[in-house]
Design a protein around this motif. Structure first.
Motif, short mmCIF file in Angstrom:
data_model
loop_
_atom_site.label_atom_id
_atom_site.label_comp_id
_atom_site.label_asym_id
_atom_site.label_seq_id
_atom_site.Cartn_x
_atom_site.Cartn_y
_atom_site.Cartn_z
N ALA A 138 -7.41 0.90 -0.11
CA ALA A 138 -5.99 0.70 0.18
C ALA A 138 -5.32 1.93 0.79
O ALA A 138 -4.22 2.30 0.43
N VAL A 139 -6.04 2.57 1.72
CA VAL A 139 -5.51 3.75 2.40
C VAL A 139 -5.36 3.43 3.89
O VAL A 139 -6.34 3.10 4.57
N ALA A 140 -4.13 3.54 4.37
CA ALA A 140 -3.86 3.32 5.80
C ALA A 140 -3.86 4.68 6.51
O ALA A 140 -3.42 5.68 5.95
N TYR A 141 -4.37 4.70 7.72
CA TYR A 141 -4.36 5.93 8.52
C TYR A 141 -4.41 5.55 9.99
O TYR A 141 -4.78 4.44 10.36
N SER A 142 -4.03 6.50 10.84
CA SER A 142 -4.10 6.29 12.28
C SER A 142 -4.15 7.64 12.98
O SER A 142 -3.70 8.65 12.42
N LYS A 143 -4.72 7.63 14.16
CA LYS A 143 -4.82 8.86 14.94
C LYS A 143 -3.50 9.09 15.67
O LYS A 143 -2.95 8.17 16.29
N GLY A 144 -3.00 10.29 15.58
CA GLY A 144 -1.75 10.64 16.25
C GLY A 144 -1.96 10.89 17.73
O GLY A 144 -3.08 10.85 18.24
N GLU A 189 -2.47 12.64 21.18
CA GLU A 189 -3.23 13.83 21.58
C GLU A 189 -2.27 14.89 22.12
O GLU A 189 -1.37 14.61 22.90
N GLN A 190 -2.47 16.11 21.67
CA GLN A 190 -1.63 17.24 22.05
C GLN A 190 -2.24 17.96 23.25
O GLN A 190 -3.44 17.83 23.53
N PRO A 191 -1.44 18.75 23.97
CA PRO A 191 -2.02 19.57 25.04
C PRO A 191 -3.12 20.47 24.45
O PRO A 191 -2.94 21.07 23.41
N GLY A 192 -4.24 20.50 25.10
CA GLY A 192 -5.37 21.27 24.59
C GLY A 192 -6.35 20.42 23.80
O GLY A 192 -7.39 20.89 23.37
N GLY A 193 -6.01 19.15 23.57
CA GLY A 193 -6.97 18.23 22.95
C GLY A 193 -6.83 18.01 21.47
O GLY A 193 -7.53 17.18 20.91
N GLY A 194 -5.98 18.74 20.79
CA GLY A 194 -5.83 18.54 19.35
C GLY A 194 -5.00 17.31 19.04
O GLY A 194 -4.33 16.75 19.90
N TYR A 195 -5.06 16.88 17.80
CA TYR A 195 -4.26 15.74 17.35
C TYR A 195 -4.14 15.79 15.84
O TYR A 195 -4.90 16.46 15.15
N LEU A 196 -3.16 15.10 15.33
CA LEU A 196 -2.97 14.96 13.90
C LEU A 196 -3.39 13.55 13.49
O LEU A 196 -3.41 12.64 14.32
N MET A 197 -3.71 13.38 12.22
CA MET A 197 -4.01 12.07 11.67
C MET A 197 -2.87 11.69 10.73
O MET A 197 -2.49 12.48 9.85
N ASN A 198 -2.32 10.52 10.94
CA ASN A 198 -1.32 10.00 10.02
C ASN A 198 -2.07 9.25 8.93
O ASN A 198 -2.91 8.40 9.24
N HIS A 199 -1.79 9.56 7.67
CA HIS A 199 -2.52 8.89 6.59
C HIS A 199 -1.74 8.95 5.29
O HIS A 199 -0.90 9.82 5.10
N GLN A 200 -2.04 8.00 4.41
CA GLN A 200 -1.47 8.01 3.07
C GLN A 200 -2.23 9.03 2.24
O GLN A 200 -3.42 9.24 2.44
N SER A 201 -1.52 9.65 1.33
CA SER A 201 -2.17 10.72 0.56
C SER A 201 -2.14 10.43 -0.94
O SER A 201 -1.48 11.10 -1.71
N PHE A 202 -2.87 9.40 -1.34
CA PHE A 202 -3.02 9.08 -2.75
C PHE A 202 -4.19 9.87 -3.33
O PHE A 202 -5.23 10.01 -2.69
N VAL A 203 -4.02 10.37 -4.54
CA VAL A 203 -5.13 10.98 -5.27
C VAL A 203 -5.47 10.00 -6.39
O VAL A 203 -4.75 9.90 -7.38
N TYR A 204 -6.53 9.25 -6.20
CA TYR A 204 -6.91 8.22 -7.16
C TYR A 204 -7.82 8.77 -8.25
O TYR A 204 -8.68 9.60 -7.98
N LEU A 205 -7.65 8.23 -9.45
CA LEU A 205 -8.60 8.47 -10.53
C LEU A 205 -9.25 7.13 -10.86
O LEU A 205 -8.56 6.15 -11.13
N PHE A 206 -10.58 7.12 -10.82
CA PHE A 206 -11.37 5.93 -11.16
C PHE A 206 -12.18 6.22 -12.42
O PHE A 206 -12.57 7.36 -12.67
N GLY A 207 -12.48 5.17 -13.15
CA GLY A 207 -13.25 5.31 -14.38
C GLY A 207 -14.74 5.23 -14.15
O GLY A 207 -15.22 5.07 -13.01
N PRO A 208 -15.52 5.34 -15.22
CA PRO A 208 -16.98 5.37 -15.14
C PRO A 208 -17.64 4.12 -14.55
O PRO A 208 -18.77 4.16 -14.11
#
Length: 194
Positions: free
Chosen positions: A141-147, A149-168
């Motif tokens: 359940a994590v959405a993300y997308s590529k931002g 492209e910036q001059p010089g070829g760099g880019y940011l990633m847009n994404h949700q930032s959940f820190v999940y804890l899962f059990g055994p």
């Protein structure tokens, strides 16, 4: 004496039934988050979700070129894990922290290793093909997308930032409050990891 006990039980049975949620019920209990995957670890090995059966799992989706959110979340989360480990070393050994990249084009195993090693010796970076990453992100359940492209070829990633804890068993338990700092993360781990 026996008569008084019987009357007490009868009166208790006539009262309203308790419908309160048990205090130990996990916030994400029953959520459809997580599931089987096969990704490549920073060490070049193949990892499956089932490889972590029997362990609690901290799972975060991000990318190593992130200028602020990902490193901050990882620093706070791993600092919280270290605090928890200081208080509960045996329980902490049963927690596997996992960082899944949403930028597999740039996050090679070598790049992931450099990133994860900066935060915790057991933090495992995972990558894969763009298609596999997309599939796994949907399961978690994590959405993300590529931002753009910036001059010089760099880019940011847009994404949700959940820190999940899962059990055994791979069951979702809770999100860890990285935004509140290491103490809050350690407190949440103390609440759920047994």
């Amino acid at each position: 004496m026996i008569l008084l006990a019987a009357i007490s039980l009868f009166l208790a049975a006539c009262g309203p039934t308790q419908t309160a949620t048990p205090i130990n019920e996990a916030p994400l209990a029953g959520a459809r988050i997580g599931g089987p995957f096969e990704l490549t670890g920073e060490d070049g090995k193949t990892y499956r979700w089932s490889d972590f059966d029997g362990e609690y799992r901290i799972v975060y989706f991000g990318y190593t070129y992130c200028p602020d959110v990902c490193p901050t979340d990882m620093q706070r989360t791993m600092a919280g894990l270290k605090k928890f480990a200081k208080a509960q070393p045996q329980l902490a050994e049963n927690i596997q922290p996992i960082f899944v990249t949403v930028d597999p084009e740039r996050d090679t195993p070598a790049v992931l290793t450099e990133f994860t090693d900066a935060f915790h010796p057991r933090l495992l970076g995972l990558t894969g093909s763009p298609e596999k990453i997309e599939e796994v992100a949907k399961k978690f359940a994590v959405a993300y997308s590529k931002g753009q492209e910036q001059p010089g070829g760099g880019y940011l990633m847009n994404h949700q930032s959940f820190v999940y804890l899962f059990g055994p068993k791979g069951e979702p338990i809770a999100t860890l409050p990285a935004d509140q700092g290491a103490d809050a993360v350690a407190a949440e781990l103390t609440r759920w990891v047994r």
